[in-house]
Structure formats: C-alpha cells, structure tokens
Motif scaffolding. Structure first.
Motif, PDB file in Angstrom:
ATOM      1  N   PHE A  87     -27.424  48.229  81.937  1.00 25.41           N
ATOM      2  CA  PHE A  87     -25.965  48.281  81.984  1.00 25.41           C
ATOM      3  C   PHE A  87     -25.451  47.881  83.355  1.00 25.41           C
ATOM      4  O   PHE A  87     -24.464  47.155  83.477  1.00 25.41           O
ATOM      5  N   THR A  88     -26.139  48.321  84.387  1.00 27.40           N
ATOM      6  CA  THR A  88     -25.728  48.005  85.754  1.00 27.40           C
ATOM      7  C   THR A  88     -25.864  46.512  86.020  1.00 27.40           C
ATOM      8  O   THR A  88     -24.986  45.894  86.628  1.00 27.40           O
ATOM      9  N   CYS A  90     -25.664  44.041  83.881  1.00 25.72           N
ATOM     10  CA  CYS A  90     -24.593  43.331  83.173  1.00 25.72           C
ATOM     11  C   CYS A  90     -23.232  43.576  83.818  1.00 25.72           C
ATOM     12  O   CYS A  90     -22.411  42.651  83.910  1.00 25.72           O
ATOM     13  N   ASP A  91     -22.981  44.797  84.279  1.00 29.56           N
ATOM     14  CA  ASP A  91     -21.720  45.094  84.968  1.00 29.56           C
ATOM     15  C   ASP A  91     -21.589  44.267  86.243  1.00 29.56           C
ATOM     16  O   ASP A  91     -20.531  43.712  86.540  1.00 29.56           O
ATOM     17  N   ASP A  94     -20.880  40.577  85.544  1.00 25.84           N
ATOM     18  CA  ASP A  94     -19.467  40.402  85.224  1.00 25.84           C
ATOM     19  C   ASP A  94     -18.617  40.484  86.496  1.00 25.84           C
ATOM     20  O   ASP A  94     -17.733  39.660  86.722  1.00 25.84           O
ATOM     21  N   GLU A  95     -18.915  41.460  87.319  1.00 26.13           N
ATOM     22  CA  GLU A  95     -18.162  41.709  88.559  1.00 26.13           C
ATOM     23  C   GLU A  95     -18.212  40.523  89.530  1.00 26.13           C
ATOM     24  O   GLU A  95     -17.212  40.173  90.149  1.00 26.13           O
TER      25      GLU A  95
END
Length: 135
Positions: A87-88, A90-91, A94-95
């Motif tokens: 999850f990190t 992918c976050d 995106d960021e």
C-alpha cells in the motif's frame, strides 16, 4: 517515456538484482529515480528478527543504494516510509507521479497461497502506473 521511476528496495537478493535493470531504464530515458524503503510495522506477536522493521537498518540500506547508483552517474532521491509495503509503495507512486515502478520478485505469489501475501502481486493490482517485475 518514463520521467519518474520508483524503485522500492528491501534487503532481498531480488532487489539487488533488479538494480541493474533500474540503472539501464533510468539512463536510457533520463528518468528521475526515487528509491523507497518501507519500515514495516511488526505484528504484535511477531519475533523481533526482521531487519525491515528497524529504521536504522532501512536508512543504511537506502544510503547504500543511493551510493551504488551514484557510482553509475545516477542521481537518486530517497524516501523512507512506515506502513504496509504494498500500500505504501502504491501511495508513494501516486504521490510522486511515478510513470513506472520497478521491483524484484521473490516468486512467492506464484502459488495460490502466496498470491494473497505477495507484496509484488498487491502492487501490480493496486498500482497507479505500470509495474516492471524483475525475476
């Protein structure tokens, strides 16, 4: 084509082997390289032997990786985050507006049981951009 490449790293042999592919892609496309390592939050009942739960170990890992790329004339930014790795990753992709994630694969997701636990499989399914897996 790939303006920003995200390379999540850990202490695995697969991550070290993927570094050559990362260097080739970054040099070919003159990409911005962002190295990411995730400090995992250990489950309460987990033994304390996993090095990826130590911020000091992760910081040293990132610095060593930056040095490796620097020796090849590649500037790399480093990010250290805390959380669940898939999850990190992918976050962060995106960021930072990543155009590509390159990561090694341990092959754990090749079995039905391993597919749900594989960070690689989760990243492939959740990523906001293409993912290049280096076996």
């Amino acid at each position: 084509m790939f303006k920003t490449v995200l390379f999540p790293i850990d202490q695995s042999r697969e991550a070290r082997e993927a570094a050559d592919v990362v260097a080739n892609v970054v040099q070919k496309y003159s990409s911005r390289l962002v190295l990411l390592s995730v400090v995992e939050e250990p489950p309460p009942d987990a033994p304390s032997g996993d090095p990826m739960v130590s911020p000091e170990v992760v910081a040293k890992l990132l610095e060593n990786a930056r040095s490796l790329f620097s020796q090849q004339g590649i500037q790399a930014e480093v990010l250290e985050r805390q959380g669940k790795p898939a999850f990190t990753i992918c976050d962060v992709a995106d960021e930072i507006g990543a155009d590509l994630i390159i990561m090694g694969c341990r092959g754990l997701g090749l079995t039905e049981e391993g597919a749900t636990d594989s960070v690689t499989t989760r990243v492939i399914n959740l990523s906001p951009c293409p993912v290049l897996i280096v076996p």
